[in-house]
Design an enzyme around this catalytic site. Structure first.
Site, PDB file in Angstrom:
ATOM      1  N   VAL A 150      -1.996  -7.653  -4.070  1.00 30.68           N
ATOM      2  CA  VAL A 150      -1.769  -8.569  -3.270  1.00 30.68           C
ATOM      3  C   VAL A 150      -2.987  -9.369  -2.697  1.00 30.68           C
ATOM      4  O   VAL A 150      -4.167  -8.634  -2.754  1.00 30.68           O
ATOM      5  CB  VAL A 150      -1.096  -7.710  -1.892  1.00 30.68           C
ATOM      6  N   ALA A 160      -5.387  10.861   7.367  1.00 29.00           N
ATOM      7  CA  ALA A 160      -4.286  10.925   6.911  1.00 29.00           C
ATOM      8  C   ALA A 160      -3.113  11.138   7.696  1.00 29.00           C
ATOM      9  O   ALA A 160      -2.353  10.382   7.835  1.00 29.00           O
ATOM     10  CB  ALA A 160      -4.279  11.656   5.502  1.00 29.00           C
ATOM     11  N   GLY A 162      -0.240   4.598  -0.110  1.00 27.43           N
ATOM     12  CA  GLY A 162      -1.141   5.360   0.565  1.00 27.43           C
ATOM     13  C   GLY A 162      -0.499   6.203   1.606  1.00 27.43           C
ATOM     14  O   GLY A 162       0.747   6.231   1.258  1.00 27.43           O
ATOM     15  N   PHE A 163      -1.039   7.089   2.291  1.00 28.26           N
ATOM     16  CA  PHE A 163      -0.204   7.811   3.058  1.00 28.26           C
ATOM     17  C   PHE A 163       0.416   7.165   4.223  1.00 28.26           C
ATOM     18  O   PHE A 163       1.483   7.691   4.562  1.00 28.26           O
ATOM     19  CB  PHE A 163      -1.532   8.741   4.001  1.00 28.26           C
ATOM     20  N   GLY A 164       0.144   5.912   4.837  1.00 26.08           N
ATOM     21  CA  GLY A 164       0.739   5.274   5.578  1.00 26.08           C
ATOM     22  C   GLY A 164       1.832   4.537   5.054  1.00 26.08           C
ATOM     23  O   GLY A 164       3.306   4.905   5.497  1.00 26.08           O
ATOM     24  N   ASP A 180      -5.719   3.092   7.895  1.00 25.37           N
ATOM     25  CA  ASP A 180      -6.971   2.852   8.166  1.00 25.37           C
ATOM     26  C   ASP A 180      -7.409   1.363   8.215  1.00 25.37           C
ATOM     27  O   ASP A 180      -8.350   0.875   8.698  1.00 25.37           O
ATOM     28  CB  ASP A 180      -7.695   3.349   6.612  1.00 25.37           C
ATOM     29  N   GLU A 218     -18.827  17.982   2.232  1.00 23.88           N
ATOM     30  CA  GLU A 218     -17.899  18.388   1.187  1.00 23.88           C
ATOM     31  C   GLU A 218     -18.569  18.168  -0.060  1.00 23.88           C
ATOM     32  O   GLU A 218     -19.025  19.215  -0.953  1.00 23.88           O
ATOM     33  CB  GLU A 218     -16.450  18.095   1.189  1.00 23.88           C
ATOM     34  N   GLY A 275       0.658  -1.114   0.042  1.00 22.14           N
ATOM     35  CA  GLY A 275       0.118  -0.058   0.035  1.00 22.14           C
ATOM     36  C   GLY A 275       1.044   1.193  -0.129  1.00 22.14           C
ATOM     37  O   GLY A 275       1.682   1.298   0.921  1.00 22.14           O
TER      38      GLY A 275
HETATM   39  C1  LIG Z   1     -13.121  10.803  -0.060  1.00 22.49           C
HETATM   40  C2  LIG Z   1     -12.235  10.786   1.114  1.00 22.49           C
HETATM   41  C3  LIG Z   1     -11.891  12.058   1.709  1.00 22.49           C
HETATM   42  C4  LIG Z   1     -11.297  12.215   2.825  1.00 22.49           C
HETATM   43  N1  LIG Z   1     -10.732  13.207   3.411  1.00 22.49           N
HETATM   44  C5  LIG Z   1      -9.874  13.573   4.264  1.00 22.49           C
HETATM   45  C6  LIG Z   1      -9.401  14.756   5.064  1.00 22.49           C
HETATM   46  O1  LIG Z   1      -9.912  15.795   4.539  1.00 22.49           O
HETATM   47  N2  LIG Z   1      -8.405  14.655   5.908  1.00 22.49           N
HETATM   48  C7  LIG Z   1      -7.991  13.345   6.366  1.00 22.49           C
HETATM   49  O2  LIG Z   1      -7.064  13.598   7.249  1.00 22.49           O
HETATM   50  N3  LIG Z   1      -8.345  12.331   5.846  1.00 22.49           N
HETATM   51  C8  LIG Z   1      -9.146  12.087   5.037  1.00 22.49           C
HETATM   52  N4  LIG Z   1      -9.591  11.116   4.598  1.00 22.49           N
HETATM   53  C9  LIG Z   1      -9.025   9.811   5.038  1.00 22.49           C
HETATM   54  C10 LIG Z   1      -7.753   9.473   4.562  1.00 22.49           C
HETATM   55  O3  LIG Z   1      -7.638   9.575   3.083  1.00 22.49           O
HETATM   56  C11 LIG Z   1      -7.450   8.232   5.084  1.00 22.49           C
HETATM   57  O4  LIG Z   1      -7.177   8.060   6.509  1.00 22.49           O
HETATM   58  C12 LIG Z   1      -5.985   7.833   4.605  1.00 22.49           C
HETATM   59  O5  LIG Z   1      -5.754   7.760   3.201  1.00 22.49           O
HETATM   60  C13 LIG Z   1      -5.551   6.474   5.050  1.00 22.49           C
HETATM   61  O6  LIG Z   1      -4.355   6.181   4.712  1.00 22.49           O
HETATM   62  P1  LIG Z   1      -3.895   4.671   4.539  1.00 22.49           P
HETATM   63  O7  LIG Z   1      -2.447   4.708   4.037  1.00 22.49           O
HETATM   64  O8  LIG Z   1      -4.285   3.758   5.575  1.00 22.49           O
HETATM   65  O9  LIG Z   1      -4.660   4.070   3.275  1.00 22.49           O
HETATM   66  P2  LIG Z   1      -4.757   4.784   1.731  1.00 22.49           P
HETATM   67  O10 LIG Z   1      -4.409   6.031   1.608  1.00 22.49           O
HETATM   68  O11 LIG Z   1      -6.108   4.406   1.274  1.00 22.49           O
HETATM   69  O12 LIG Z   1      -3.883   3.708   0.918  1.00 22.49           O
HETATM   70  C14 LIG Z   1      -4.017   2.588   0.673  1.00 22.49           C
HETATM   71  C15 LIG Z   1      -3.214   1.916  -0.530  1.00 22.49           C
HETATM   72  O13 LIG Z   1      -3.309   0.651  -0.492  1.00 22.49           O
HETATM   73  C16 LIG Z   1      -3.330  -0.036  -1.826  1.00 22.49           C
HETATM   74  N5  LIG Z   1      -3.748  -1.331  -1.549  1.00 22.49           N
HETATM   75  C17 LIG Z   1      -5.393  -1.545  -1.215  1.00 22.49           C
HETATM   76  N6  LIG Z   1      -5.351  -2.916  -1.357  1.00 22.49           N
HETATM   77  C18 LIG Z   1      -4.348  -3.489  -1.965  1.00 22.49           C
HETATM   78  C19 LIG Z   1      -3.853  -4.759  -2.510  1.00 22.49           C
HETATM   79  N7  LIG Z   1      -4.847  -5.800  -2.450  1.00 22.49           N
HETATM   80  N8  LIG Z   1      -2.686  -4.774  -3.099  1.00 22.49           N
HETATM   81  C20 LIG Z   1      -1.918  -3.861  -3.320  1.00 22.49           C
HETATM   82  N9  LIG Z   1      -2.165  -2.603  -2.898  1.00 22.49           N
HETATM   83  C21 LIG Z   1      -3.390  -2.420  -2.232  1.00 22.49           C
HETATM   84  C22 LIG Z   1      -4.254   1.220  -2.606  1.00 22.49           C
HETATM   85  O14 LIG Z   1      -4.271   1.110  -4.003  1.00 22.49           O
HETATM   86  C23 LIG Z   1      -3.794   2.407  -1.781  1.00 22.49           C
HETATM   87  O15 LIG Z   1      -2.799   2.998  -2.708  1.00 22.49           O
HETATM   88  C24 LIG Z   1     -10.525  11.022   3.327  1.00 22.49           C
HETATM   89  C25 LIG Z   1     -10.768   9.684   2.805  1.00 22.49           C
HETATM   90  C26 LIG Z   1     -11.662   9.772   1.685  1.00 22.49           C
HETATM   91  C27 LIG Z   1     -12.225   8.283   0.989  1.00 22.49           C
END
Ligand SMILES: Cc1cc2nc3c(=O)[nH]c(=O)nc-3n(C[C@H](O)[C@H](O)[C@H](O)COP(=O)(O)OP(=O)(O)OC[C@H]3O[C@@H](n4cnc5c(N)ncnc54)[C@H](O)[C@@H]3O)c2cc1C
Length: 444
Positions: free
Chosen positions: A107, A343, A41-43, A327, A198, A39
């Protein structure tokens, strides 16, 4: 884990049921501990970057080739920004990090015995594993609603919602049926959290300002935007005064806010709320989230939302080499409450897991538990209002909106994205243009 042990794991045979390919790129050269992060994403991205100077080989795996700035997805869905404004290629972000290898793969599981991540076409051996696969929508047991009430999580969701919204106006302009025209111009948003608020504000502005003069037969200002929230107030995680400000700001934009009642039915024709049917062609889901399938991959204990219950150091119980962050993890704060799914929390968890792994690799003690630092909460309502809660201070209205804008531009990855967003916003702010009004992927 020792280098000898790492080498042993890399040489284990692939079980008969597994695909043949084995990813060895990350373990080439002198055997350094392999950290696989699933992943970007942010984390996951925060963890990967924080390991830049550690003597480890990082493999960052994502099913997509880009990192997505989800907080601005609603602007893509409401024609304010283009997808490329809020996404950056992972390879470009990681380009200068010599110890990192980027892999685009979905994955599907984890073999804890052999210490391998199972992706669609390969197995990726690890010494340390960070699961950062985020969350998706949840329909509270009504998965059949997904087809009629899409949620907002991916670029594809945002462009599909944009298509739905813009098509509704086009179809309304083309129909002679008055009841159908009303249905087309009704937009229901389910869920009064930040995403719902929003979306509702942005659709109202799109209809009442950006599109107001573009049609001849319909008046987009007649559009009804209805925000349905089951709880007693919108933005429930904010203090009550800011929830009230947000509600008033929405109502000033013409949004009808329905509180205290859940949607009990959802179909092609609309929704039912408190026994009353609301006819609407466009229903958008912003009500619930469920964690990714990561808990299932490792057979870990999870909560009702599917989040992996982690130890105080974010490791998975019984597996000090596996971490879950963001998340997809259920970490508890000092107050015993779950760390929120935002995030900044995901980033802080990524930094923490990376520091812990670096310390372990260096043979240094690291006993400090993860502590989430809450720097504040922001949500915007259209182009002129927002609410901000920093605990020690609260803001609303235009100053909060300005702060929201600056914060979001600051945290966008990539100079090009920042510049594009500033230019788009400035143009839209003064012209009410709703610039990216493209209906794409229409089936003709
Ligand atoms: C519409 C929306 C608005 C938001 N607004 C805000 C905000 O204003 N402020 C704020 O702080 N937070 C906000 N959030 C929440 C924030 O985006 C999440 O808390 C944050 O993205 C979590 O980070 P993460 O790294 O856990 O997961 P994510 O950022 O979701 O990243 C997960 C990654 O894992 C990858 N992945 C998933 N499954 C697989 C797999 N099986 N194989 C390979 N890769 C995989 C995905 O492609 C993705 O790139 C918002 C969320 C959404 C949906």
């Amino acid at each position: 884990m020792s280098n000898a042990a790492s080498a042993r794991i890399a040489m284990l045979d692939t079980p008969a049921s597994a695909p043949a390919t084995k990813d060895t790129a990350a373990s080439a050269g002198p055997a350094r501990p392999r950290v696989v992060i699933v992943g970007a994403g942010f984390g996951g991205l925060a963890a990967a970057k924080a390991l830049a100077k550690a003597p480890v080989e990082v493999t960052l795996v994502d099913r997509r080739n880009y990192h997505l700035f989800q907080p601005l997805l609603y602007q893509v869905a409401t024609a304010g920004l283009s997808p490329a404004d809020i996404a950056s290629p992972i390879r470009a972000i990681m380009r200068d990090q010599a110890n990192a290898h980027v892999l685009m793969a979905r994955v599907e599981g984890v073999d804890k015995e052999t210490r391998e991540v199972i992706a669609s076409d390969r197995r990726i051996p690890y010494d340390y594993l960070i699961l950062a696969t985020g969350a998706r929508h949840a329909y509270f047991g009504h998965d059949e609603w997904e087809g009629v009430a899409p949620g907002l999580k991916k670029i594809e969701d945002a462009t599909a919602i944009r298509r739905r919204i813009l098509l509704a106006f086009e179809l309304a302009e083309g129909t002679e049926d008055e009841a159908e025209r009303r249905r087309l111009l009704n937009f229901v948003i389910v869920g009064g959290g930040p995403t719902g608020v929003e979306m509702a504000g942005a659709i109202a502005e799109l209809a009442k300002r950006a599109l107001a003069k573009d049609f001849r037969k319909i008046d987009p200002r007649q559009t009804r935007v209805i925000l349905v929230e089951a709880g007693p107030r919108v933005l429930a995680t904010f203090p009550e005064t800011l929830s009230a400000h947000a509600r008033r700001s929405l109502e000033r934009l013409g949004v009808e806010v329905m509180l205290g009642n859940a949607v009990t039915q959802c179909d092609e024709g609309g929704v039912v709320v408190a026994g009353t049917r609301i006819e609407a062609r466009t229903v958008i889901w912003g009500a619930g989230v469920a964690a990714s399938s990561a808990a299932k991959w490792i057979g870990a204990e999870k909560d009702r939302a599917g989040r992996i219950k982690v130890e105080a150091d974010l490791s998975v119980p019984g597996h000090p080499e596996i971490f879950a962050i963001g998340d997809t993890a259920l970490a508890l704060g000092k107050d015993g409450k779950p760390v929120p799914g935002v995030a900044p929390a995901a980033k802080q968890m990524g930094w923490y897991a990376a520091r812990l792994i670096a310390a372990k690799v260096a043979g240094q003690p690291f006993t400090r538990p993860f502590r989430y630092r809450d720097y504040g909460n922001l949500a915007t309502i259209g182009r002129k209002a927002a609410v901000a809660d920093f605990g020690w201070a609260r803001m609303h209205g235009w100053p909060a909106w300005l702060l929201w804008g600056v914060a979001h531009i600051y945290f966008l990855i990539g100079f090009r994205n920042r510049l594009a967003v500033i230019l788009n916003w400035t143009w839209a702010y003064f012209r009410f243009s709703g610039g990216v009004r493209l209906i794409t992927d229409v089936k003709n």
